[in-house]
Design a protein around this motif. Structure first.
Motif, short mmCIF file in Angstrom:
data_model
loop_
_atom_site.label_atom_id
_atom_site.label_comp_id
_atom_site.label_asym_id
_atom_site.label_seq_id
_atom_site.Cartn_x
_atom_site.Cartn_y
_atom_site.Cartn_z
N ILE A 71 -17.00 -1.70 5.69
CA ILE A 71 -18.38 -2.04 6.07
C ILE A 71 -19.26 -2.17 4.84
CG2 ILE A 71 -20.46 -1.17 7.22
CD1 ILE A 71 -18.54 0.09 9.32
N GLY A 72 -19.13 -1.23 3.90
CA GLY A 72 -19.95 -1.25 2.69
C GLY A 72 -19.72 -2.49 1.84
N LEU A 73 -18.45 -2.81 1.59
CA LEU A 73 -18.15 -4.00 0.76
C LEU A 73 -18.54 -5.29 1.47
CD1 LEU A 73 -14.73 -2.96 -0.78
CD2 LEU A 73 -16.92 -3.20 -1.96
N THR A 74 -18.27 -5.37 2.76
CA THR A 74 -18.64 -6.57 3.52
C THR A 74 -20.15 -6.78 3.50
OG1 THR A 74 -16.74 -6.30 4.97
CG2 THR A 74 -18.52 -7.70 5.79
N THR A 75 -20.90 -5.71 3.72
CA THR A 75 -22.37 -5.80 3.71
C THR A 75 -22.88 -6.18 2.33
OG1 THR A 75 -22.50 -4.14 5.46
CG2 THR A 75 -24.51 -4.53 4.17
N LEU A 76 -22.35 -5.55 1.29
CA LEU A 76 -22.77 -5.87 -0.08
C LEU A 76 -22.55 -7.34 -0.40
CD1 LEU A 76 -23.68 -4.84 -2.93
CD2 LEU A 76 -21.24 -4.57 -3.41
N LEU A 77 -21.37 -7.85 -0.09
CA LEU A 77 -21.06 -9.24 -0.41
C LEU A 77 -21.82 -10.23 0.46
CD1 LEU A 77 -17.23 -8.87 -1.08
CD2 LEU A 77 -19.08 -9.05 -2.75
N ILE B 204 0.86 -1.18 0.00
CA ILE B 204 0.00 0.00 0.00
C ILE B 204 0.90 1.24 0.00
CG2 ILE B 204 -1.88 1.19 1.18
CD1 ILE B 204 -2.55 -1.48 2.51
N ARG B 205 1.41 1.60 -1.18
CA ARG B 205 2.28 2.76 -1.30
C ARG B 205 1.63 3.81 -2.21
NH1 ARG B 205 5.62 -1.63 -2.39
NH2 ARG B 205 5.58 -1.03 -4.55
N HIS B 206 0.36 4.03 -2.06
CA HIS B 206 -0.33 5.00 -2.90
C HIS B 206 -0.50 6.31 -2.14
CE1 HIS B 206 -3.99 4.40 -0.59
NE2 HIS B 206 -3.79 3.11 -0.71
N LEU B 207 -0.96 7.33 -2.83
CA LEU B 207 -1.13 8.65 -2.21
C LEU B 207 -2.60 9.05 -2.16
CD1 LEU B 207 1.82 10.52 -3.95
CD2 LEU B 207 1.75 9.56 -1.65
N ALA B 208 -3.49 8.08 -2.10
CA ALA B 208 -4.92 8.37 -2.14
C ALA B 208 -5.37 9.33 -1.05
CB ALA B 208 -5.72 7.08 -2.05
N PHE B 209 -4.76 9.26 0.11
CA PHE B 209 -5.16 10.12 1.22
C PHE B 209 -4.10 11.16 1.55
CE2 PHE B 209 -7.70 6.24 2.18
CZ PHE B 209 -8.95 6.82 2.03
N GLY B 210 -3.18 11.40 0.64
CA GLY B 210 -2.13 12.38 0.87
C GLY B 210 -0.95 11.75 1.56
N LEU C 41 -11.88 6.90 8.67
CA LEU C 41 -13.33 6.79 8.50
C LEU C 41 -13.66 6.27 7.10
CD1 LEU C 41 -16.21 7.16 9.45
CD2 LEU C 41 -16.06 9.56 8.74
N ALA C 42 -12.99 6.79 6.08
CA ALA C 42 -13.24 6.35 4.71
C ALA C 42 -12.91 4.87 4.54
CB ALA C 42 -12.42 7.18 3.73
N ARG C 43 -11.82 4.42 5.14
CA ARG C 43 -11.45 2.99 5.07
C ARG C 43 -12.49 2.13 5.78
NH1 ARG C 43 -5.42 4.62 6.01
NH2 ARG C 43 -4.65 4.54 3.88
N LEU C 44 -12.95 2.58 6.94
CA LEU C 44 -13.96 1.83 7.69
C LEU C 44 -15.26 1.76 6.91
CD1 LEU C 44 -14.75 0.37 10.30
CD2 LEU C 44 -15.39 2.60 11.23
N GLU C 45 -15.67 2.89 6.31
CA GLU C 45 -16.91 2.90 5.50
C GLU C 45 -16.79 1.94 4.32
OE1 GLU C 45 -17.20 7.03 4.54
OE2 GLU C 45 -18.52 7.45 6.24
#
Length: 80
Positions: free
Chosen positions: A51-57, A27-33, A44-48
């Motif tokens: 939760i979202g992907l887990t619930t969907l699947l 995980i060497r990306h700059l998505a969150f600065g 919070l974005a990672r947690l959302e």
């Protein structure tokens, strides 16, 4: 030219950058600065997302593409 759609697709940084790997370890990306500019909302974005992907699947365990993977074509346009 900066192209947002090319983010995190650098083959020098990521093995198989065109493959979606949910459990990717490098995980060497700059998505969150970075550094003092790191996004305060990143946890919070990672947690959302988790939760979202887990619930969907869980709710749609047989979820799959409507067409064969081979029929998906990359769109070379710079328009997002």
């Amino acid at each position: 030219m900066l192209v947002i759609a090319s983010a995190n697709r650098d083959p020098q940084q990521f093995a198989d950058p065109d493959v979606l790997k949910i459990k990717r370890q490098e995980i060497r990306h700059l998505a969150f600065g970075q550094g003092i500019h790191f996004c305060l909302g990143a946890p919070l974005a990672r947690l959302e997302g988790q939760i979202g992907l887990t619930t969907l699947l869980r709710r749609l365990p047989k979820l799959q593409l409507a067409i064969p993977t081979a029929d998906i074509q990359w769109n070379p346009q710079l328009v997002l």
